[in-house]
Enzyme design. Structure first.
Site, PDB file in Angstrom:
ATOM      1  N   LYS A  72       0.890  -1.169   0.001  1.00  0.00           N
ATOM      2  CA  LYS A  72      -0.029   0.051  -0.083  1.00  0.00           C
ATOM      3  C   LYS A  72       0.818   1.249  -0.055  1.00  0.00           C
ATOM      4  CE  LYS A  72      -4.084  -1.778   2.049  1.00  0.00           C
ATOM      5  NZ  LYS A  72      -5.038  -1.979   3.342  1.00  0.00           N
ATOM      6  N   GLY A  82       1.293  -0.069   9.633  1.00  0.00           N
ATOM      7  CA  GLY A  82       1.259  -0.228   8.127  1.00  0.00           C
ATOM      8  C   GLY A  82       0.062   0.602   7.433  1.00  0.00           C
ATOM      9  N   ALA A  87      -2.846   0.383   6.373  1.00  0.00           N
ATOM     10  CA  ALA A  87      -4.469   0.518   6.965  1.00  0.00           C
ATOM     11  C   ALA A  87      -4.473   1.049   8.177  1.00  0.00           C
ATOM     12  CB  ALA A  87      -4.867  -1.000   7.227  1.00  0.00           C
TER      13      ALA A  87
END
Length: 245
Positions: free
Chosen positions: A64, A129, A131
């Site tokens: 991501k 991370g 998210a």
């Protein structure tokens, strides 16, 4: 036929492929959704070259953040979060153009907002991370201050060993953004003083398999309100379709 897909590694737990292909079939949309399990983000270029019909991608762990350097455009919101989980792929004048957005924050914010009460002013975010960054952004937009929790010492985080009973009472919203407790490792949970929790605590787990993680069970056992990540996932999935239009 248009193609859409998911990049990440590994992808064994992914829900997206079944969801989108079922939706395309139900609505008579001439498209398919594929999983692209790539061991390196550099393999994205090969995925694009081998699939010229690609019109959109989802991005999951661990890419991501890394995927952003490959994009031609990143939305201000995704830039502020520091993570992209949905990409719109366009062909403009024969040139491939990739635009990155973040639908995690949309799904999470819409899902948790109805559960927040006046006393929910501070949150612990388990994990650091992509998210977790979307979760922090979403909580801030809802007026909730947050602190990241990490296993290792990192700038701007606290460690699990520092989470006392008093911390759990003050930071009474706890969001698990780690894979701890996800199937098949359902007997694991983040190390927290669950016995300090009560009905003022809200435990939100981004995991949706199993339906109730040990993290959620432990909190619920002391009266905490709990919710898993399935609704977030569905809301995020519908937001992705809007970005791909």
């Amino acid at each position: 036929m248009d193609k859409y897909g998911l990049i990440g590694y590994p992808l064994g737990h992914s829900f997206s492929k079944q969801f989108y292909n079922q939706k395309f079939a139900n609505e008579g949309i001439d498209a398919e959704y594929l999983n692209f399990e790539i061991p390196s983000i550099d393999d994205l270029l090969e995925v694009l070259a081998m699939n010229p019909e690609l019109r959109g991608l989802n991005v999951t762990i661990p890419y991501k953040e890394k995927v952003m350097e490959y994009l031609d455009y990143v939305s201000p919101e995704a830039r502020a979060i520091g993570a992209v989980n949905v990409i719109r792929v366009e062909v403009n004048g024969g040139k491939l153009v990739m635009k990155g957005y973040n639908s995690d924050v949309i799904g999470f914010t819409r899902s948790i907002e109805p559960l927040l009460k006046k006393h929910h002013e501070k949150a612990l975010i388990l994990g650091t991370g992509g998210a977790s960054k979307a979760v922090a952004f979403g909580l801030k937009s809802l007026g909730v201050d947050s602190v990241f929790v990490s296993r290792k010492e990192r700038v701007g985080t606290i460690q699990y060993s520092q989470i006392t009973e008093d911390v759990v009472k003050e930071y009474n919203v706890i969001v698990n953004c780690t894979p701890v407790g996800m199937f098949p490792n359902i007997d694991n949970c983040p190390p927290l003083p669950y016995e300090a929790m009560d009905s003022r605590n809200l435990l939100y787990d981004l995991i949706y398999n199993p339906d109730q993680t040990l993290f959620m069970k432990n909190g619920a056992g002391y009266g905490a309100k709990t919710k898993n990540g399935l609704e977030m996932l569905l809301l995020q999935a519908y937001a992705n379709l809007e970005f791909w239009k």
